[in-house]
Structures are given as structure tokens and as C-alpha cells.
Design an enzyme around this catalytic site. Structure first.
Site, PDB file in Angstrom:
ATOM      1  N   GLU A   1      40.277  49.786  39.526  1.00  0.00           N
ATOM      2  CA  GLU A   1      40.140  50.885  40.216  1.00  0.00           C
ATOM      3  C   GLU A   1      41.127  51.087  41.488  1.00  0.00           C
ATOM      4  OE1 GLU A   1      36.180  51.653  41.058  1.00  0.00           O
ATOM      5  OE2 GLU A   1      35.474  52.479  39.262  1.00  0.00           O
TER       6      GLU A   1
HETATM    7  C1  BMA Z   1      32.584  50.622  39.462  1.00  0.00           C
HETATM    8  C2  BMA Z   1      32.732  49.098  39.632  1.00  0.00           C
HETATM    9  C3  BMA Z   1      32.097  48.623  40.721  1.00  0.00           C
HETATM   10  C4  BMA Z   1      30.916  49.313  41.261  1.00  0.00           C
HETATM   11  C5  BMA Z   1      30.601  50.102  40.279  1.00  0.00           C
HETATM   12  C6  BMA Z   1      29.302  51.297  40.710  1.00  0.00           C
HETATM   13  O1  BMA Z   1      33.546  51.197  39.590  1.00  0.00           O
HETATM   14  O2  BMA Z   1      34.055  48.964  39.605  1.00  0.00           O
HETATM   15  O3  BMA Z   1      33.136  48.513  41.784  1.00  0.00           O
HETATM   16  O4  BMA Z   1      29.862  48.345  41.624  1.00  0.00           O
HETATM   17  O5  BMA Z   1      31.242  51.101  40.114  1.00  0.00           O
HETATM   18  O6  BMA Z   1      29.476  51.700  41.992  1.00  0.00           O
END
Ligand code: BMA
Length: 875
Positions: free
Chosen positions: A456
Site C-alpha cells: 500500500e
Molecule cells: C489493509 C492492510 C492492513 C490493514 C487492513 C485493514 O489495507 O494492508 O494495513 O490492517 O487494511 O485496515
């Protein structure tokens, strides 16, 4: 409660001591140094010691010594924060013999040091470490003596260093749960130990993986295996890098203990200490490895032995190899560009999950935990697991199980949701070594499908220049566009590399602002959970590959009991909120729960209904993705597992209990899956059958329309043949006239938001569909559609009968029948844990259903089964 250092004595005699019979032999000598160590806080007057386990960590040692409370329980986490501010020392004695010291080299090999460590042998510093994700090797022959030696590893708290570096230059990041952790991405440590939106804050320290002394005269530094696939023939190209004087390398390949091929390769002379030996082995009648559901997972054993002139063994190692080709096909098509995995030339729809470390203290993860989680994934039809970048490069046990179960691995490098100091050459050198270690460690795995740079970062943590919330593209590229792909090419050479998840390439360069472009690349779709969109909006997705999306739920009552006192057992208690780390978490769960279900009558019902809400959400997306196969070619939901108890996105809680979602996953990821797409606008429910078997599926699709009393209004069936890896639209069932039987008044609401709301008659109508195998008649998949939300259905209280039959293997078959429809019915063992072949299932009168129940202790007497229909959760 505490212990002092005991009398001096050799500890843990090495099982390989047998190799020392003749001191003139050149065989390698391994002295395991795992086992009991002594732990002590570093500081003036800190003399108290505690028994320590290695592999392990400070927290688990202090827990065992009764010094800290269990951080999973209540709000105990607050009482362990002092631990990460301290410096800690691990020490043990180890006896070595002259034969070890007779070897050319003696290394102290540390598979994992967490994190800022200084290593001493007999009080002489032999090296330092600063990366939990690397293997550290220290040459220690000069410091060792025959007899008893002392090993010591001192760990410094990372907090002062992080603070100091962060003060010099702030590194923007997400998921910062404590001021102490600013600057966390300066340190190469499991990121989620500093807290995440599903986990506690417990950065620890310790020797978290095995440690050993290894004496050798020559060493196999590296074994590289490349596969060449041709029609009916597979060849392995084998290459080893060697240090020291060796004559030849022997390669022996076997399958199930039976020799398959073997050969020797001469070690070529070289200017340096490194000599190479290369050989190709042809494998007659090769047996191919397939992802789960597509075929078997035969695994060949490769034994590599380094020999000297006299034919004596100098070093040896093994690898397990599955024969397969695996590509990521990115071809232009009518929708943009594909993102499709192909194994042995066949397209595979990827079904699976995101994986986080299964304990915040990863050193204590048991074989049983790995096995249970990965068996659960495989048994639920999954074929891909994404090892997410905020955790760890997983253990060999993990990859072994994935190889054996056909679970392909999307492997992130360990970078997630933060910016990194790529402008610092020392940091870059450190992560380069980390990447090389891990690429070399797992590149030969059949399960390895993809290397991915990070989680991300491209989704908002990168900008033209460094800002308060982002790093610059220039610095980003150094690591994720240049260094990591170059290392993957150099040290792996086969597995594809993808810079970030999600990532959108765009031909020439990349369309970086639109990280979730639906025409190309992978996507993380959080428009429901974080964006507030209705579950049905997921049916508008047309992404090429969904690598993350999810919805939270609570663990079940037994699990809640394990981490709370009775007085904490209400949804918004201090302790329950303590275990919810996503800011809007509970409100979001409840917003959706009330959109779908009536208010739960008590805490237990609340917990179960949150699970059903979660499961429904993911089911919408999964059924849609299967219908879109060919355009969307994979769906990995967030997340399989937990690292502590609480409200999270997991489908299996930290105690190993399946939530409703895991049972739903078993159904929506089944090889053959029936789905219904209802349209309030047209009054139709369209039936689809998707087939992920390796061959065409011949099935009979059955449908039945009933009222809520169970009276059949219409029914029919149709034979269907579905090609492998495809989905067939069978027919649109016209339900309009049955909908209107109960009245055509619409549910009032804003017609701009919902132009086709349910009508009164929808409250009494069920559309059932199921598929049976055309040859055997076995039911393969069952589903249910309604035009009104479950909360509005005029559900009757069912009388559900069940008949128990004990099977030869100790499990119980539960035959179920009902007088009126009973959707989402939950089965449970009244007085203990059990697993079920199916659960939260749809029961319909005159439609048989049998569920197999397994209890951990194989109860012999008639078990007490509880059957809980949906209506009982709210009335
Ligand atoms: C995603 C993951 C985590 C996170 C989850 C829930 O994007 O990459 O970073 O825990 O979302 O928010």
C-alpha cells in the site's frame, strides 16, 4: 519465581556429536544452541536472571516467569509496555570439543535476532545485528576454546534509536498507535509488533529463531535450482556455490523415497574461494505440482552433498521441489490488461486470503497452529495466501505446508503502510542483504508465485517530493523499482516481481495516482468497510485481481470468555473496546449489522450476528468475482488469521475457531459453486455455476421457489456442463409473480439511492438453488437468494430435527430436516469445541442436509448438539 544460573555443565549435547568419532573426518559439525538460556535485564544492579527459551523472546520468558501478565487478557497490554524500553541480555554455556575447533571455519549461525543485537563469545564481541528479517553468521573459531564456552547476545531497545532518527527526519507512516513508535520504519523489525488496526503493541526482543554453531572445512553456500519444462520432460539445472576445498558435488533426486535421478558435478577451479559445480538432471515421467483443487502436489527431494577427493562428505543440504511452471500473465485484452496466474500452462483463478503473523510473539507459533490455519485454508478451497508485508518472512514450516497443500504464495517484502529511509545507503545495504537472504531461502518453493515490493505505499504514501504524509517517488523507486526487482532477477530469475499491492502499471511508466485502476493491475477495495458503500456495491467491481478487501467481526462467545472477566462481557465495555483497534470498527460493524439483521437479543447473539454480517459481505464479493472470471482472476480477502483476540477482519480467531466467514468461504470457494444474482428491478434471480475443477463439471442445477412457510411455489432443474475455470450463466428465474403474492407496496426510501427497493411480497419469498453431480447425485453447492434483507423476512421459528450417526473414524454425521425454511442455521456442540463440514447453512423442507461433526476428544457417547436458527438470535 526466578532462577539463578545453575552449576556449570554442558547443556543440550548435540545430536551430531556422533559425527566426531574421528577428528580427522571433514564432515560438518552442528552444535545446536537452542534450548535453555538465562535472561537478564541489562543495567546497574540488574543481577536477577530468568530461565529463557530459545527460540523465544523476552515477553514469553517474562510471562513464563510470572513477571508480566498475559497481554491477551483484559487490558493487560498496558502493563507490558515497560518491557520494550529495557535492554536485555541472553546467555548460556555450551561445550565444544576439539574436533569442532579442528574445522577450517566455525560459524555461529543465527536464523533470527530481534533486533538490535551484540553477540559475544566468551565475552569477546563477535558481531552486531540490526535486522530481524536476516540470517546472521559470525565467524567465531578464534574466540572458542575446547570445553565450556559462554554465548551471550545483548539486545538494545530500539526505541531510543527510533526517536533519535525520527527527530532528525520524520518518516511518515500509518498505524501509529503510540508516540513511542514514531520512527518505527528506521528499524528492520516486524512492523505490526508496534500495533496495527487488528493487533496489540508488543515489540519484543530475543533470539527468535534457531541458533547453532557450525564447523566446516568446506561449505555449500548456495543451491540454485532452475526448471526446464518440455513436452513430457522436465530437467533441473542445478548450481551450487562453494567455499573451501571440495572435489565434487553429488545431486540425488528422489520421490517418495524412490531414487529418480542422480549425478556428480566436478567443482571447477576458481580464482576465489568460491567454486561452482553445475549439473542438469533429466526427470523421466515427471509428476507435476498443481495448486490446490487443480491436481496433486508431488514433491521431489533433492539431496546435495559436497565431497572431497577421498569421497568424504564435507557438507550437505536438502531441498524439496515441486515441478511446475508458474507465470503471471499480463496480456492486453478487451478490458485492459490481464492479471492472471498460469500454472503448467493453465489459467488458475486465485482464491484465498491475506496472512498476518499468527502470534505477536512469532517465536512461539506451534506446528499445530501453522497446520490448523493452512489446513483450514486448503480445506476451504483456497489456493493462494498473501504473506502481507507488515509481518515476517515466514517460517520453513509455513512454506512446507503451503508446498504440500497447493497454496500458492504471494510474498510481500516486509514493507507496509509507511515510508522508508531509502536515502540512507546503510539502510539500503541492510534491506539488500535481507532480500537476498529471503529470496535464496524460499525461491525453490513450488508454492512461491509472486514477489511483491510492499503493501500500500503507492496508495497515498508517495508523492512528487517528501511531505508530511509521503515519501518522494525518487526515493521510493530506489528500493521498489530498482533494488528489489534487480535482486529478484539476480537471485530468483523466475518468479515474477510486482512493486506494490495495489499497483497500477500503465504501459510506458505508470499511472501512479490511480493505484486501483480497474483495467489493469491488482486492487485493494475498501469502499465497503472504510467507504460505507452497501455490500451490493461489490457487484459493480470490475477489477482484474482483488488482493485485499474485508469486513470485521467479533470472535465467538467461547473466545470472548477467554480474554474477559464476566463483568467485561458487553460489547462496548472498556475491555472489548481495548480489543478493537480500528477507530470506526464497532460502529461500522453495527451499521451494517442493522442493515441486514434485526437487533441481536443479547451479547452472544451479537457476536454471532457480527460474524454473519461479515460473511455475507465477503460472499457477495466472492460470488461476483467468480462470475467475472476471465476479467477478474483472483480474490484474496483480508484476513485469515489473528495475532490476538479481538474484533478484526479474520475468518479464524486467534484460538483457531472458525468464524462464520470460514464456513462461507468453504462454500463460495468450493470447486463447483452455484450463485444467484437477484434483481429487484427485473424480479429475476439469475443462476450461475462456476467450475474450478481441473476438468469440465457435469452437474444438474436445481431451483425451488418457496414461501417462508416452506410451500413450494415452483421448481425445476437443468443439466449443465461447465468447462474448467469458467462460469456459466444458466438461466434467469422469473420470480415477479411470486413476489407480488404478498403485496406490491414498496419499502419507502430515497428513490435516488435505491430505485428498486423490496416490496412487501419479498418478505415471504425464498429462491433456493443447488447443484448436484450429474453422475453421483451428490450435492456440490447450495445457495439462497431473497429480494428483501433477512431482517425483513417473515421467518417462522423452525422445528429442526436431527439424527446422529457415529462414523467409523470417530466423527458424527448429523442429518438435518426442518418443517419451514431455516436460513443460516448454526450448529454447535453444547459443551465443547467441534468442527463441522458445513455450518451457518440453509435448511429447506424436503431438501436433505448432512453435516459431519468432529470433536477434539472423539466423544463416544451421544453428543449434545445445539441447533440455532437465525430467528433465535433476535427473538
Ligand atoms: C489493509 C492492510 C492492513 C490493514 C487492513 C485493514 O489495507 O494492508 O494495513 O490492517 O487494511 O485496515
Amino acid at each position: 519465581m526466578t532462577a539463578s544460573i545453575g552449576p556449570r555443565r554442558p547443556i543440550d549435547p548435540s545430536p551430531t556429536d556422533k559425527l566426531e568419532i574421528d577428528v580427522n573426518t571433514h564432515a560438518p559439525i552442528f552444535i545446536p544452541c537452542d534450548g535453555t538460556w538465562q535472561l537478564r535485564e541489562i543495567g546497574p544492579l540488574k543481577t536477577q536472571t530468568y530461565p529463557a527459551s530459545v527460540p523465544g523472546c523476552v515477553h514469553t520468558d517474562l510471562l513464563a516467569a510470572g513477571v508480566i501478565p498475559d497481554p491477551w487478557f483484559g487490558d493487560n497490554e498496558k502493563d507490558i509496555h515497560w518491557v520494550y524500553h529495557k535492554d536485555w541480555s541472553y546467555q548460556r554455556e555450551i561445550e565444544v570439543r576439539q574436533s569442532l575447533l579442528a574445522r577450517q571455519s566455525v560459524e555461529l549461525v543465527c536464523d533470527g535476532l530481534d533486533t538490535l543485537a551484540t553477540v559475544f563469545v566468551n565475552d569477546v564481541e563477535v558481531g552486531r545485528a540490526d535486522n530481524m528479517h536476516r540470517t546472521w553468521r559470525f565467524e567465531v573459531k578464534a574466540q572458542l576454546r575446547a570445553g565450556v564456552n559462554t554465548l551471550r547476545v545483548d539486545f538494545t531497545s530500539p526505541i531510543p534509536l527510533m526517536k533519535q532518527l525520527d527527530a532528525q527526519r520524520r518518516l511518515p507512516c500509518w498505524n501509529l498507535y503510540h508516540d513511542d513508535f514514531a520512527g518505527k520504519s528506521y528499524v528492520r523489525k516486524m512492523a505490526c509488533a508496534f500495533g496495527w488496526d487488528w493487533g496489540l503493541m508488543a515489540p519484543t526482543a530475543g533470539i527468535w529463531r534457531s541458533i547453532k554453531l557450525v564447523g566446516r572445512d568446506a561449505k555449500l553456500n548456495d543451491v540454485r535450482i532452475s526448471q526446464r519444462h518440455a513436452e513430457d520432460k522436465v530437467s533441473l539445472d542445478l548450481a551450487v556455490a562453494i567455499t573451501g576445498q571440495a572435489t565434487k558435488a553429488r545431486f540425488e533426486l528422489s520421490l517418495g523415497g524412490k531414487p529418480v535421478a542422480q549425478g556428480d558435478a566436478k567443482v571447477a577451479a576458481s580464482d576465489t574461494d568460491d567454486g561452482d559445480a553445475k549439473l542438469s538432471l533429466d526427470i523421466p515421467s515427471p509428476q507435476l505440482w498443481w495448486p490446490n483443487g487443480m491436481g496433486a502436489q508431488p514433491l521431489y527431494d533433492l539431496q546435495v552433498t559436497l565431497l572431497d577427493d577421498a569421497g568424504q562428505t564435507l557438507d550437505a543440504t536438502t531441498r524439496r521441489v515441486g515441478l511446475r511452471t508458474l507465470e503471471l500473465s499480463q496480456q492486453p485484452d478487451e478490458f485492459g490488461q490481464s492479471f492472471r496466474f498460469r500454472v503448467n500452462g493453465r489459467d488458475v483463478f486465485c482464491k484465498g486470503v491475506n496472512w498476518i503473523p499468527c502470534d505477536v510473539f512469532p517465536s512461539r507459533i506451534s506446528d499445530q497452529t501453522y497446520r490448523h490455519l493452512l489446513d483450514s485454508a486448503a480445506d476451504s478451497g483456497m489456493n493462494m495466501i498473501r504473506v502481507w508485508g507488515g509481518g515476517i518472512y515466514e517460517d520453513e514450516r509455513f512454506y512446507d505446508l503451503c508446498d504440500e497443500r497447493g497454496l500458492m504464495i504471494w510474498q510481500d517484502f516486509m514493507f507496509a503502510c509507511a515510508t522508508y529511509p531509502t536515502f540512507d545507503p546503510a539502510f539500503m545495504a541492510n534491506v539488500e542483504a535481507e532480500a537476498i537472504d529471503n529470496i535464496r531461502r524460499i525461491r525453490h518453493r513450488a508454492c512461491l508465485a509472486l514477489w511483491c515490493g510492499n503493501n500500500e505505499l503507492e496508495q497515498g504514501l508517495v508523492a512528487e517530493t517528501w511531505t508530511n504524509s509521503a515519501m518522494s517517488w525518487e526515493d521510493y523507486k530506489k528500493l521498489f523499482d530498482e533494488l528489489l526487482p534487480a535482486l529478484v532477477t539476480e537471485h530468483d530469475g523466475v518468479t515474477p516481481y510486482w512493486p506494490c499491492s495495489p499497483h497500477t502499471p500503465d504501459g510506458e511508466g505508470r499511472n501512479r495516482r490511480n493505484f486501483n485502476d480497474p483495467t489493469i493491475g491488482d486492487a485493494h477495495a475498501w469502499s465497503v468497510w472504510f467507504g460505507g458503500q452497501p455490500f451490493e456495491a461489490q457487484r459493480d467491481w470490475n477489477y482484474r485481481f482483488m488482493s485485499e478487501f474485508g469486513f470485521q467481526s467479533f470472535p465467538e462467545p467461547r473466545s470472548v470468555e477467554a480474554f474477559t472477566k464476566p463483568e467485561d462481557r458487553s460489547l462496548t465495555s472498556w475491555v472489548m473496546d481495548y480489543h478493537q483497534r480500528c477507530g470506526p470498527g464497532n460502529q461500522t460493524i453495527y451499521k451494517y449489522l442493522l442493515e441486514w439483521f434485526q437487533p441481536p437479543k443479547d451479547l452472544e447473539s451479537s457476536l454471532w450476528l457480527t460474524q454473519l454480517t461479515q460473511a455475507l459481505c465477503i460472499e457477495f464479493a466472492a460470488d461476483h468475482a467468480r462470475r467475472l472470471q476471465g476479467r477478474m482472476d483472483g480474490l484474496l480477502y483480508w484476513q485469515l488469521n489473528d495475532l490476538w483476540p479481538g474484533a478484526t477482519w479474520s475468518s479464524i480467531d486467534v484460538y483457531g475457531r472458525w468464524k462464520a466467514l470460514q464456513y462461507f468461504a468453504k462454500r463460495f470457494f468450493a470447486p463447483v459453486r452455484v450463485s444467484l444474482l437477484e434483481s429487484n428491478e427485473h424480479g429475476t434471480a439469475t443462476a450461475f455455476v462456476s467450475n474450478h475443477r481441473p476438468d469440465a463439471a457435469k452437474v444438474v442445477l436445481h431451483w425451488r421457489l418457496t414461501d417462508t412457510g416452506g410451500t413450494t411455489l415452483e421448481e425445476g432443474d437443468e443439466p449443465v456442463t461447465i468447462a474448467s475455470q469458467s462460469c456459466v450463466k444458466v438461466r434467469a428465474l422469473d420470480c415477479q409473480r411470486f413476489r407480488q403474492r404478498g403485496g406490491s407496496a414498496k419499502l419507502p426510501g430515497d428513490v435516488r439511492k435505491n430505485p428498486h427497493p423490496p416490496i412487501a411480497g419479498d418478505r415471504e419469498l425464498f429462491v433456493w438453488a443447488w447443484a448436484t453431480d450429474a453422475a453421483s447425485g451428490e450435492e456440490l453447492s447450495r445457495t439462497l437468494a431473497t429480494f428483501a434483507k433477512p431482517k425483513h423476512l417473515l421467518l417462522r421459528t423452525p422445528q429442526i430435527e436431527h439424527k446422529l450417526t457415529r462414523r467409523d473414524d470417530g466423527a458424527w454425521d448429523i442429518e438435518l430436516s426442518t418443517d419451514v425454511p431455516a436460513p443460516w442455521t448454526r450448529l454447535a456442540l453444547a459443551d465443547g469445541d467441534a468442527t463441522f463440514s458445513d455450518n451457518f447453512l440453509h435448511l429447506c423442507p424436503n431438501l436433505p442436509a448432512t453435516v459431519t461433526m468432529r470433536t477434539s476428544d472423539n466423544i463416544k457417547s451421544q453428543p449434545n448438539v445445539t441447533i440455532q436458527p437465525l430467528v433465535s438470535l433476535w427473538s
